[in-house]
Design a protein around this motif. Structure first.
Motif, PDB file in Angstrom:
ATOM      1  N   VAL A 203       9.198  33.954  -2.389  1.00 47.27           N
ATOM      2  CA  VAL A 203       9.602  32.706  -3.037  1.00 47.27           C
ATOM      3  C   VAL A 203       9.085  32.679  -4.471  1.00 47.27           C
ATOM      4  O   VAL A 203       9.804  32.289  -5.406  1.00 47.27           O
ATOM      5  CB  VAL A 203       9.065  31.498  -2.241  1.00 47.27           C
ATOM      6  CG1 VAL A 203       9.306  30.194  -3.009  1.00 47.27           C
ATOM      7  CG2 VAL A 203       9.693  31.434  -0.856  1.00 47.27           C
ATOM      8  N   VAL A 204       7.840  33.099  -4.660  1.00 46.81           N
ATOM      9  CA  VAL A 204       7.252  33.134  -5.998  1.00 46.81           C
ATOM     10  C   VAL A 204       7.974  34.165  -6.858  1.00 46.81           C
ATOM     11  O   VAL A 204       8.266  33.923  -8.036  1.00 46.81           O
ATOM     12  CB  VAL A 204       5.743  33.444  -5.926  1.00 46.81           C
ATOM     13  CG1 VAL A 204       5.132  33.432  -7.314  1.00 46.81           C
ATOM     14  CG2 VAL A 204       5.030  32.450  -5.024  1.00 46.81           C
ATOM     15  N   GLU A 205       8.282  35.304  -6.277  1.00 44.54           N
ATOM     16  CA  GLU A 205       8.996  36.353  -7.002  1.00 44.54           C
ATOM     17  C   GLU A 205      10.333  35.818  -7.532  1.00 44.54           C
ATOM     18  O   GLU A 205      10.688  36.021  -8.706  1.00 44.54           O
ATOM     19  CB  GLU A 205       9.219  37.544  -6.072  1.00 44.54           C
ATOM     20  CG  GLU A 205       9.844  38.748  -6.742  1.00 44.54           C
ATOM     21  CD  GLU A 205      10.009  39.902  -5.767  1.00 44.54           C
ATOM     22  OE1 GLU A 205       9.730  41.052  -6.157  1.00 44.54           O
ATOM     23  OE2 GLU A 205      10.397  39.654  -4.601  1.00 44.54           O
ATOM     24  N   GLN A 206      11.057  35.113  -6.687  1.00 45.44           N
ATOM     25  CA  GLN A 206      12.354  34.571  -7.087  1.00 45.44           C
ATOM     26  C   GLN A 206      12.202  33.474  -8.142  1.00 45.44           C
ATOM     27  O   GLN A 206      13.005  33.382  -9.084  1.00 45.44           O
ATOM     28  CB  GLN A 206      13.085  34.033  -5.855  1.00 45.44           C
ATOM     29  CG  GLN A 206      13.485  35.113  -4.869  1.00 45.44           C
ATOM     30  CD  GLN A 206      13.760  34.573  -3.477  1.00 45.44           C
ATOM     31  OE1 GLN A 206      13.827  33.352  -3.273  1.00 45.44           O
ATOM     32  NE2 GLN A 206      13.911  35.469  -2.498  1.00 45.44           N
ATOM     33  N   THR A 207      11.162  32.639  -8.009  1.00 42.23           N
ATOM     34  CA  THR A 207      10.924  31.568  -8.979  1.00 42.23           C
ATOM     35  C   THR A 207      10.586  32.143 -10.345  1.00 42.23           C
ATOM     36  O   THR A 207      11.083  31.687 -11.379  1.00 42.23           O
ATOM     37  CB  THR A 207       9.792  30.653  -8.495  1.00 42.23           C
ATOM     38  OG1 THR A 207      10.134  30.105  -7.222  1.00 42.23           O
ATOM     39  CG2 THR A 207       9.545  29.522  -9.481  1.00 42.23           C
ATOM     40  N   ALA A 236       6.366  44.253 -12.403  1.00 37.01           N
ATOM     41  CA  ALA A 236       7.690  44.839 -12.167  1.00 37.01           C
ATOM     42  C   ALA A 236       8.775  44.034 -12.872  1.00 37.01           C
ATOM     43  O   ALA A 236       9.718  44.594 -13.447  1.00 37.01           O
ATOM     44  CB  ALA A 236       7.963  44.902 -10.662  1.00 37.01           C
ATOM     45  N   LEU A 237       8.631  42.721 -12.874  1.00 38.93           N
ATOM     46  CA  LEU A 237       9.611  41.867 -13.535  1.00 38.93           C
ATOM     47  C   LEU A 237       9.589  42.065 -15.047  1.00 38.93           C
ATOM     48  O   LEU A 237      10.638  42.120 -15.696  1.00 38.93           O
ATOM     49  CB  LEU A 237       9.328  40.402 -13.180  1.00 38.93           C
ATOM     50  CG  LEU A 237      10.295  39.347 -13.709  1.00 38.93           C
ATOM     51  CD1 LEU A 237      11.728  39.649 -13.274  1.00 38.93           C
ATOM     52  CD2 LEU A 237       9.877  37.957 -13.231  1.00 38.93           C
ATOM     53  N   GLY A 242      11.961  43.841 -20.119  1.00 40.42           N
ATOM     54  CA  GLY A 242      11.596  44.399 -21.412  1.00 40.42           C
ATOM     55  C   GLY A 242      10.470  43.658 -22.116  1.00 40.42           C
ATOM     56  O   GLY A 242      10.399  43.658 -23.348  1.00 40.42           O
ATOM     57  N   ARG A 243       9.590  43.033 -21.361  1.00 40.63           N
ATOM     58  CA  ARG A 243       8.442  42.346 -21.956  1.00 40.63           C
ATOM     59  C   ARG A 243       7.191  43.206 -21.808  1.00 40.63           C
ATOM     60  O   ARG A 243       6.947  43.800 -20.751  1.00 40.63           O
ATOM     61  CB  ARG A 243       8.193  40.990 -21.280  1.00 40.63           C
ATOM     62  CG  ARG A 243       9.172  39.905 -21.703  1.00 40.63           C
ATOM     63  CD  ARG A 243       8.789  38.564 -21.121  1.00 40.63           C
ATOM     64  NE  ARG A 243       9.750  37.521 -21.488  1.00 40.63           N
ATOM     65  CZ  ARG A 243       9.556  36.618 -22.442  1.00 40.63           C
ATOM     66  NH1 ARG A 243       8.404  36.612 -23.109  1.00 40.63           N
ATOM     67  NH2 ARG A 243      10.481  35.710 -22.715  1.00 40.63           N
ATOM     68  N   LYS A 244       6.385  43.260 -22.871  1.00 38.99           N
ATOM     69  CA  LYS A 244       5.088  43.904 -22.808  1.00 38.99           C
ATOM     70  C   LYS A 244       4.080  42.924 -22.196  1.00 38.99           C
ATOM     71  O   LYS A 244       4.226  41.701 -22.303  1.00 38.99           O
ATOM     72  CB  LYS A 244       4.607  44.316 -24.198  1.00 38.99           C
ATOM     73  CG  LYS A 244       5.515  45.330 -24.884  1.00 38.99           C
ATOM     74  CD  LYS A 244       5.511  46.662 -24.151  1.00 38.99           C
ATOM     75  CE  LYS A 244       6.319  47.709 -24.906  1.00 38.99           C
ATOM     76  NZ  LYS A 244       6.346  49.018 -24.196  1.00 38.99           N
ATOM     77  N   VAL A 245       3.018  43.470 -21.586  1.00 43.62           N
ATOM     78  CA  VAL A 245       2.038  42.645 -20.877  1.00 43.62           C
ATOM     79  C   VAL A 245       0.672  42.796 -21.531  1.00 43.62           C
ATOM     80  O   VAL A 245       0.175  43.914 -21.710  1.00 43.62           O
ATOM     81  CB  VAL A 245       1.941  43.041 -19.388  1.00 43.62           C
ATOM     82  CG1 VAL A 245       0.869  42.221 -18.680  1.00 43.62           C
ATOM     83  CG2 VAL A 245       3.287  42.863 -18.707  1.00 43.62           C
ATOM     84  N   TYR A 264      -2.512  51.073  -6.193  1.00 43.58           N
ATOM     85  CA  TYR A 264      -1.871  49.861  -5.688  1.00 43.58           C
ATOM     86  C   TYR A 264      -0.884  49.271  -6.695  1.00 43.58           C
ATOM     87  O   TYR A 264      -0.007  48.506  -6.320  1.00 43.58           O
ATOM     88  CB  TYR A 264      -2.926  48.812  -5.321  1.00 43.58           C
ATOM     89  CG  TYR A 264      -3.769  49.208  -4.142  1.00 43.58           C
ATOM     90  CD1 TYR A 264      -3.322  48.977  -2.844  1.00 43.58           C
ATOM     91  CD2 TYR A 264      -5.003  49.824  -4.312  1.00 43.58           C
ATOM     92  CE1 TYR A 264      -4.087  49.361  -1.748  1.00 43.58           C
ATOM     93  CE2 TYR A 264      -5.774  50.207  -3.227  1.00 43.58           C
ATOM     94  CZ  TYR A 264      -5.318  49.977  -1.946  1.00 43.58           C
ATOM     95  OH  TYR A 264      -6.069  50.361  -0.871  1.00 43.58           O
ATOM     96  N   LEU A 265      -1.047  49.609  -7.960  1.00 43.47           N
ATOM     97  CA  LEU A 265      -0.120  49.173  -9.002  1.00 43.47           C
ATOM     98  C   LEU A 265       0.418  50.423  -9.699  1.00 43.47           C
ATOM     99  O   LEU A 265      -0.332  51.132 -10.366  1.00 43.47           O
ATOM    100  CB  LEU A 265      -0.818  48.263 -10.019  1.00 43.47           C
ATOM    101  CG  LEU A 265      -1.313  46.909  -9.515  1.00 43.47           C
ATOM    102  CD1 LEU A 265      -2.056  46.178 -10.626  1.00 43.47           C
ATOM    103  CD2 LEU A 265      -0.156  46.055  -8.999  1.00 43.47           C
ATOM    104  N   ASP A 266       1.696  50.683  -9.521  1.00 37.94           N
ATOM    105  CA  ASP A 266       2.319  51.883 -10.098  1.00 37.94           C
ATOM    106  C   ASP A 266       3.184  51.458 -11.284  1.00 37.94           C
ATOM    107  O   ASP A 266       4.385  51.212 -11.147  1.00 37.94           O
ATOM    108  CB  ASP A 266       3.154  52.600  -9.036  1.00 37.94           C
ATOM    109  CG  ASP A 266       3.747  53.898  -9.556  1.00 37.94           C
ATOM    110  OD1 ASP A 266       3.278  54.375 -10.617  1.00 37.94           O
ATOM    111  OD2 ASP A 266       4.670  54.421  -8.917  1.00 37.94           O
TER     112      ASP A 266
END
Length: 546
Positions: A203-207, A236-237, A242-245, A264-266
């Protein structure tokens, strides 16, 4: 006989720590801490009272950890410093524990375990970890087989049909144990008051995808740094959009680095930028992942709200608070949201956008499902404040359990099982130990009370100068105040004059004793202060002899 003894976590959120004792051996499930409330000045952390374990150190054979949150392993270094024993946990949980130990310069015997692979702790405990869905990787509950019977401790869990990492709570193992016979179920009570199903992390992923797709400015997301499942789909989003983090906050940077190192994070290195370079990129190309969703004054989001640091909020920026306020933090979170909105940011938070956060704990229907599956002979609700434990116990009775089977324990209680029956059989020392992270010292209740009093009433330093040979008052009392309001500051000269009149009545014999002089000086200043202000501040007396 088998004893279950909670040292913390039954009556509060945090401090989770549970002793299981059988045949002269003890096993500890978790060693968690909790954080202080606003009324505890100078207190950094609170840990359980481990007196019972210290007094029986030879019997403690090991600690098993359910997951990597501070409220389950944060007190581990303080225990191991005095009672060094092996610590068992999954890979990511041990990585979190190792970091906490390294911070305090401690080493420990850390033993990695895998779900569904039984291992022995001492001779009395055959332990099997069972996978559970929570907000942090590698979370588990435990099936503990003893000569007196089998216990299931769920740890923190929820029932997510489609978790981000694909690893659902292992109900199959709990059900199989239930078929064999479970003497007692100890189950997470945190969300026992909630009647709706705990939502899926999807649900959070979709929001997030909906909110981010329409965002034209910078995006700032604040959440608990340990919620790495949520961090995973945020990264992943950002890759897709195309956003830098940019990572902000020490714990956020540390946990993401650790999760990447452990696999755990690829995500590629090219996804990340340093927070100092954020102003150099177009706003629509940046996401800042920060700590501070609970309104902590020194955390990253508060710096953004106050205009401190390299990133300045612009009108049109989107700020997402991806958590719910912890009870007690509502006012600080509300003030933070106000400040963000005054700066022109669009703020999404759970009350307006329910989908920006879902809990990591089972709600009442999911708790009931576990009770129906396991069919335990006895039930002890754990992890929660009193009302959460009471409500979870009511759910067990609704599931058909008899009152004698439902044991409402609190910290320090000894729950004893013998010949298949459970009962209360006494108590052990328990409570809360207040600590300052920067030292090994303990903040006593008296010291805390004095600090609270100082914060409420202010402090006055009072100095008198006496002639050494004849005890004559040469000068003073000279008063200087800290934490006084304007009216109290204004009356200081009158208070000093009144205190001098009282002090001059002392005989030369009394003035010859420094201890008595300080006592009388304190009394004189407080009496004079009360006369003019109706307040009695903390007085620090000083005697100078010339």
């Amino acid at each position: 006989m088998l004893h279950v003894i909670p040292l913390g976590g039954l009556g509060e959120i945090g401090l989770n720590s549970m002793v299981v004792a059988c045949r002269g051996e003890m096993l500890l499930i978790d060693a968690g801490l909790m954080f202080p409330t606003a009324g505890m000045p100078g207190v950094d952390i609170i840990i359980p009272d481990f007196t019972h374990l210290k007094q029986n150190a030879a019997q403690l054979k090991g600690v098993v950890l359910t997951h990597g949150h501070e409220d389950h392993l944060g007190a581990l270094p303080y225990l191991l410093n005095e009672v060094p024993v092996p610590v068992y946990g999954t890979r990511f949980t041990l990585a979190m524990a190792r970091h906490r130990l390294n911070e305090l310069g401690l080493e420990a015997d850390l033993r990695e375990i895998e779900p569904r692979e039984p291992f022995h702790v001492g001779t009395a405990f055959k332990v099997e970890a069972s996978r559970v869905t929570h907000t942090v990787p590698d979370a588990v509950g435990y099936i503990i087989r003893t000569p007196e019977g089998t216990l299931i401790h769920t740890g923190d869990f929820k029932l997510d049909p489609d978790p981000i990492d694909g690893l659902r709570t292992d109900l199959e193992r709990w059900g199989a144990a239930g078929e064999e016979g479970v003497l007692c179920l100890l189950s997470d009570s945190t969300n026992s008051e909630l009647t709706e199903e705990t939502g899926s992390e999807r649900v959070v992923e979709q929001t997030f995808e909906r909110l981010f797709t329409g965002a034209t400015g910078r995006i700032i997301v604040a959440l608990f740094s340990s919620n790495l499942h949520r961090v995973r789909h945020l990264l992943a989003l950002c890759e897709r959009l195309g956003r830098k983090v940019a990572l902000q906050g020490r714990s956020m940077i540390r946990n993401v680095e650790m999760a990447r190192e452990l696999g755990y994070l690829d995500v590629p290195d090219s996804l990340f930028i340093h927070v100092d370079t954020v102003p150099q990129l177009p706003a629509h190309r940046v996401l800042v992942l920060t700590t501070g969703a609970q309104g902590e004054p020194r955390a990253g989001l508060s710096q953004l709200a106050s205009g401190d640091g390299p990133v300045r909020l612009d009108p049109g920026d989107l700020v997402v608070l991806s958590s719910r306020p912890i009870p007690g933090n509502e006012r600080s979170v509300g003030a933070l949201i106000d400040e963000l909105q005054w700066r022109g940011a669009r703020v999404a938070y759970a009350q307006l956008e329910p989908g920006v956060h879902v809990s990591g704990h089972a709600s009442r229907p999911q708790q009931r499902r576990v009770l129906d599956l396991v069919k335990p002979r006895h039930f002890v609700p754990v992890h929660g404040e009193g009302r959460h434990l009471h409500r979870h116990l009511a759910t067990a009775r609704e599931a058909g359990m008899e009152p004698a089977q439902c044991l409402l324990a609190q910290d320090g209680d000894v729950v004893t099982f013998e010949q298949g029956r459970g009962r209360f059989s006494g108590s052990v020392p328990s409570g809360r130990v207040l600590k300052d992270r920067s030292s090994s010292g303990i903040i006593t209740p008296d010291a805390l009370q004095e600090r609270v009093r100082l914060s409420e009433t202010g402090m006055v330093a009072a100095v008198v100068v006496l002639q050494r040979d004849n005890q004559k008052l040469v000068a003073g009392p000279q008063l200087s105040g800290q934490g006084l309001n304007l009216d109290e500051q204004v009356v200081l000269p009158r208070v000093a004059q009144e205190a001098r009149s009282i002090f001059e009545e002392l005989s030369p014999q009394l003035r010859g004793d420094d201890a008595l002089v300080r006592e009388e000086l304190t009394r004189a200043v407080r009496r004079a202060f009360k006369l003019y202000t109706a307040r009695r501040p903390l007085v620090v007396p000083m005697v100078v002899r010339v």
